[in-house]
Design a protein around this motif. Structure first.
Motif, short mmCIF file in Angstrom:
data_model
loop_
_atom_site.label_atom_id
_atom_site.label_comp_id
_atom_site.label_asym_id
_atom_site.label_seq_id
_atom_site.Cartn_x
_atom_site.Cartn_y
_atom_site.Cartn_z
N UNK A 120 7.10 -27.72 -11.05
CA UNK A 120 6.67 -28.15 -9.71
C UNK A 120 6.81 -27.02 -8.71
N UNK A 121 7.94 -26.29 -8.78
CA UNK A 121 8.13 -25.17 -7.85
C UNK A 121 7.08 -24.10 -8.02
N UNK A 122 6.73 -23.78 -9.30
CA UNK A 122 5.70 -22.75 -9.55
C UNK A 122 4.35 -23.20 -9.00
N UNK A 123 4.02 -24.49 -9.19
CA UNK A 123 2.75 -25.00 -8.67
C UNK A 123 2.71 -24.93 -7.15
N UNK A 124 3.84 -25.27 -6.51
CA UNK A 124 3.88 -25.20 -5.05
C UNK A 124 3.72 -23.78 -4.54
N UNK A 125 4.32 -22.81 -5.25
CA UNK A 125 4.15 -21.40 -4.86
C UNK A 125 2.69 -20.99 -4.99
N UNK A 126 2.03 -21.41 -6.09
CA UNK A 126 0.61 -21.08 -6.27
C UNK A 126 -0.23 -21.72 -5.17
N UNK A 127 0.05 -22.98 -4.85
CA UNK A 127 -0.72 -23.65 -3.79
C UNK A 127 -0.48 -23.00 -2.43
N UNK A 128 0.73 -22.52 -2.21
CA UNK A 128 1.01 -21.82 -0.94
C UNK A 128 0.17 -20.55 -0.84
N UNK A 129 0.01 -19.85 -1.96
CA UNK A 129 -0.79 -18.63 -1.97
C UNK A 129 -2.26 -18.95 -1.64
N UNK A 130 -2.79 -19.99 -2.31
CA UNK A 130 -4.19 -20.33 -2.07
C UNK A 130 -4.40 -20.84 -0.64
N UNK A 131 -3.47 -21.61 -0.10
CA UNK A 131 -3.61 -22.09 1.27
C UNK A 131 -3.61 -20.93 2.26
N UNK A 132 -2.78 -19.93 2.00
CA UNK A 132 -2.78 -18.75 2.87
C UNK A 132 -4.11 -18.01 2.79
N UNK A 133 -4.69 -17.95 1.57
CA UNK A 133 -6.00 -17.29 1.42
C UNK A 133 -7.08 -18.05 2.18
N UNK A 134 -7.05 -19.39 2.06
CA UNK A 134 -8.02 -20.20 2.79
C UNK A 134 -7.88 -20.00 4.29
N UNK A 135 -6.63 -19.97 4.77
CA UNK A 135 -6.39 -19.77 6.20
C UNK A 135 -6.94 -18.43 6.67
N UNK A 136 -6.70 -17.37 5.87
CA UNK A 136 -7.22 -16.05 6.25
C UNK A 136 -8.75 -16.04 6.25
N UNK A 137 -9.35 -16.73 5.28
CA UNK A 137 -10.82 -16.77 5.22
C UNK A 137 -11.39 -17.51 6.43
N UNK A 138 -10.76 -18.64 6.77
CA UNK A 138 -11.21 -19.39 7.94
C UNK A 138 -11.05 -18.56 9.20
N UNK A 139 -9.93 -17.86 9.30
CA UNK A 139 -9.66 -17.00 10.45
C UNK A 139 -10.74 -15.92 10.58
N UNK A 140 -11.07 -15.25 9.46
CA UNK A 140 -12.07 -14.19 9.50
C UNK A 140 -13.45 -14.75 9.82
N UNK A 141 -13.80 -15.90 9.22
CA UNK A 141 -15.10 -16.47 9.47
C UNK A 141 -15.25 -16.92 10.92
#
Length: 389
Positions: A120-141
């Motif tokens: 569960x912890x590993x999945x949460x870390x992976x999801x945190x990474x993807x959410x940060x990527x989505x946030x950066x993409x939205x910010x840039x767009x």
């Protein structure tokens, strides 16, 4: 221990507005989920781990709250925004891990529970990474769309400025053309006055002396010569009266037009009926503008004399409305042949008609010709009165 990397936040509300306008895919993301995301779940899971490893009796309550929030999060549109994340597999995996952890913790199988907790912890870390990527993409767009929008606004402003500049240039040219036309007409009137006075003071005087000498002479040709000289003097006086503008400092426009109609009737033999409304107002018409009105009617009478073959002419003056202003309406009409295919007064190549339109431009009024073949012609002149609002 988890390292919490919080997604980047938009620094102002304006880019967020453009994000909502240009990103329909994010419309369905609730505001609280878009602002919270995975971080609260990680914090909840850290509380679950602390309760698990410390054998806290409140573990079932803490884990139940985490499990409910996790299920809500996996159903959220934000979870589906993760680029490259196989959401379905991750949901099943996370669901299996949560179930395994709950069963192992309840049964006291600590090793199995720890293994599920690590997953569960590993999945949460992976999801945190993807959410940060989505946030950066939205910010840039967002800032890209904002920059494009500002560029479009700049282009529109530049286009409007160029249109405004061209309109100003056109208006200046129009004013210059009107001023030039006015100066030409004033110069023409000045020259007409000079020519009229010159003819009166030189040619007419010489003809008068020539007539006296002819009267003193005898012979059979004396009578015809006197008649010819008298006719020439009459024509010259008529020409002088025509080209010499009335003195509007002493004579009103109405009186001048009445005299013009009387002279027209005497010269052509065509009866001229004049109608002037009571209380006629000519507010704001100075001597120069009255002269332009006089010349317009004079040219209309000249056209009747030359082209109309009329039995009766008509002249009416009354007040009206031209837009928001009071106006002076002058109509010169006849019962002649009206508008013909050739030779009618609307031949714009004629100097007289061109001159009429130049004068009506100075007066800032309207000029129209109305009539049908065989039913006469009406020249309608309307001039605004008073000061321009």
């Amino acid at each position: 221990m988890f390292t919490l990397v919080r997604p980047r936040r938009l620094p102002c509300r304006l880019p967020a507005f453009f994000l909502l306008v240009f990103s329909p895919a994010l419309y369905a993301v609730p505001q609280e989920q878009a602002s919270a995301g995975i971080i609260p779940l990680i914090e909840q899971w850290m509380d679950v781990e602390r309760a698990f490893y410390s054998d806290d009796a409140s573990l079932p309550l803490i884990f139940a709250a985490f499990r409910e929030d996790m299920e809500n999060y996996m159903r959220s549109p934000l979870f589906r925004q993760y680029a490259g994340l196989p959401s379905g597999d991750q949901k099943e995996t996370m669901g299996s891990l949560i179930t395994d952890f709950a069963e192992a913790a309840a049964a006291g199988r600590r090793a199995e529970a720890e293994t599920a907790a690590e997953g569960i912890g590993a999945a949460l870390v992976l999801w945190q990474y993807f959410e940060s990527s989505v946030s950066d993409a939205v910010f840039a767009r967002t800032y890209f769309l904002f920059a494009v929008f500002m560029l479009i606004i700049g282009v529109l402003i530049l286009a409007l400025w160029r249109i405004h500049r061209d309109l100003q240039h056109s208006r200046i040219q129009e004013q210059g053309a009107a001023a030039f036309s006015r100066a030409v007409i004033i110069a023409q009137e000045t020259e007409r006055s000079r020519i009229s006075m010159e003819l009166h003071d030189t040619v007419l005087q010489d003809l008068g002396r020539l007539k006296q000498l002819t009267e003193e002479c005898g012979g059979e040709r004396r009578g015809p010569l006197l008649a010819m000289e008298g006719n020439i003097m009459k024509v010259l006086r008529s020409v002088c009266q025509t080209i010499m503008p009335p003195d509007f400092s002493r004579l009103a426009l109405v009186d001048s037009l009445y005299t013009l109609s009387v002279n027209f009737q005497e010269r052509t033999g065509i009866p001229c009926r004049v109608g002037i409304s009571e209380g006629l107002s000519m507010e704001g018409l100075n001597a120069e503008l009255q002269l332009q009105c006089y010349r317009l009617v004079q040219e209309a009478f000249t056209n009747i004399e030359k082209h109309a073959h009329a039995e009766t002419a008509f002249l009416t003056l009354q007040n009206g409305r031209l837009g928001d202003r009071a106006s002076l309406l002058i109509c010169a009409a006849d019962d002649g042949v009206g508008m013909q295919d050739t030779g009618h007064p609307l031949d714009y190549s004629r100097m007289g008609i061109r001159g009429m339109y130049e004068r009506i431009t100075i007066l800032k009024g309207t000029l129209s010709f109305n009539g049908d073949p065989g039913h006469g012609l009406t020249v309608r002149i309307e001039i605004p009165l008073g000061e321009e609002p």
